[in-house]
Scaffold this active site. Structure first.
Site, short mmCIF file in Angstrom:
data_model
loop_
_atom_site.label_atom_id
_atom_site.label_comp_id
_atom_site.label_asym_id
_atom_site.label_seq_id
_atom_site.Cartn_x
_atom_site.Cartn_y
_atom_site.Cartn_z
N LYS A 50 0.85 -1.21 0.00
CA LYS A 50 0.00 0.00 0.00
C LYS A 50 0.88 1.25 0.00
O LYS A 50 0.63 2.20 -0.75
CB LYS A 50 -0.92 0.01 1.22
CG LYS A 50 -2.11 -0.92 1.04
CD LYS A 50 -2.85 -1.19 2.34
CE LYS A 50 -3.86 -2.31 2.11
NZ LYS A 50 -4.50 -2.81 3.32
N GLN A 94 -4.90 -1.57 9.41
CA GLN A 94 -4.73 -2.88 8.78
C GLN A 94 -5.37 -3.97 9.66
O GLN A 94 -5.04 -4.09 10.84
CB GLN A 94 -3.23 -3.16 8.58
CG GLN A 94 -2.94 -4.47 7.88
CD GLN A 94 -3.47 -4.52 6.45
OE1 GLN A 94 -3.34 -3.57 5.69
NE2 GLN A 94 -4.10 -5.63 6.09
N ASP A 117 -11.27 3.07 3.87
CA ASP A 117 -11.68 1.67 3.70
C ASP A 117 -13.20 1.55 3.61
O ASP A 117 -13.73 0.48 3.28
CB ASP A 117 -11.19 0.85 4.91
CG ASP A 117 -10.16 -0.19 4.52
OD1 ASP A 117 -9.96 -0.39 3.31
OD2 ASP A 117 -9.57 -0.80 5.43
#
Ligand code: NDP
Length: 295
Positions: A50, A94, A117
């Protein structure tokens, strides 16, 4: 005749190129903060990947690493400080978090304007109400690939297999937003093969290796396989390989178009995260969202 392979890697690369162009036209570089707690090897790989793509697209990447024994309060405090940081446009925690940490509580702390997200209750509510907001990445990637394969999705029957918060439910709502007629199937659905055979667009997101057989697919349908499953390799004993939820080779002969695993939906997730970071920066800072990112 065989169906077309939908190349998610190529689409994701093209999307990253569009993101790079969009970023170059912004008044300031957007910043994505990634929070990694613990030392899970797979999570470390994802976070590194990422960060690499964030920088490649011209954005700033902030990595915040906390030890595996960090308390839930430590993680919450970090998220709160990122919420307050005016330079931070997107926050990604994460997952999974180490055992003992409640990821629902941590996610709930992310400011919805920075929720790249698309996992907070506010983001889910905005999606469900049809209001502008940050959409979950993998399901957005599914819609992009289906639109690229089929064009206008209006009126098409989309069957989403799975109803998880992360994939199935948001995917169903996003296909609905594209004016599809949507069916959500799950573990209690009766006669799953018959339900799947109704689909113009079939989106399996179950996590069961090669469960969807060629006979379940309507000839000519578009198949977007979200599943990522690790199985023993037959060719190389002792090794493993990745397969999707769809029995790919026989299904490709029936489908009109189909994503492979790997190389289908997988690469779209990070590309959509980067796209969300640009959108979050534009929304929060009052900049026009670049049209080049529309799909
Ligand atoms: P979950 O385990 O959270 O959800 C699975 C869903 O599948 C549930 O809704 C479940 O139904 C349904 N299901 C399970 N077994 C059956 C069955 N036999 N028949 C019909 N439905 C069934 O998984 P996720 O949604 O998180 O992930 C799904 C897959 O997608 C996984 O392989 C995962 O690795 C992959 N994935 C890929 C991503 C990517 O490409 N980047 C990102 C995220 C996930 P019920 O609700 O009734 O239990």
């Amino acid at each position: 005749m065989s169906g077309t392979k939908i190349d998610g890697r190529a689409y994701a690369q093209g999307l990253r190129e569009r993101i790079t162009k969009a970023v170059a036209g912004l008044p300031k570089q957007p910043t994505l903060a990634v929070v990694l707690v613990g030392e899970d090897p797979a999570s470390q790989v994802y976070v590194a990947s990422k960060a690499k793509f964030t920088v490649e697209c011209g954005m700033r990447s902030l990595e915040h690493k906390l030890p595996a024994d960090a308390s839930e309060d430590d993680v919450v405090a970090l998220v709160r400080s990122l919420n307050e940081d005016p330079e931070c446009d997107g926050i990604l925690v994460q997952l999974p978090l180490p055992k003992g940490l409640n990821s629902d509580r941590v996610i709930a702390e992310i400011h919805p304007d920075k929720d790249v997200d698309g996992l907070t209750e506010t983001s889910a509510g905005r999606l469900s109400l049809g209001k502008p907001g940050l959409r979950p990445c993998t399901p957005t990637g599914c819609v992009m690939l289906a639109k690229d394969a089929l064009g206008d999705l209006s009126g098409k029957h989309c069957v989403v297999l799975g109803r998880s918060i992360l994939v199935g439910k948001p995917a169903a709502l996003l296909f609905l937003e594209q004016n599809c007629t949507v069916t959500i199937a799950h573990s209690r659905t009766k006669d799953l093969p018959a339900v799947c055979r109704e689909a113009d667009i079939l989106v399996p997101a179950v996590g069961r290796p090669q469960m969807v057989k060629a006979e379940w697919i309507k000839p000519g349908a578009c198949v977007i396989d979200v599943g990522i499953n690790r199985v023993d390799s037959i060719k190389n004993p002792g090794k493993t390989r990745l397969v999707g939820d769809v029995d790919y080779l026989p299904s490709k002969k029936v489908a009109g178009s189909i994503t492979p695993v790997p190389g289908g939906v997988g690469p779209m997730t990070i590309a959509c995260l980067l796209r969300n970071t640009v959108i979050a920066a534009c929304m929060r800072r009052g900049w026009d969202s670049p049209e080049i990112l529309d799909f």
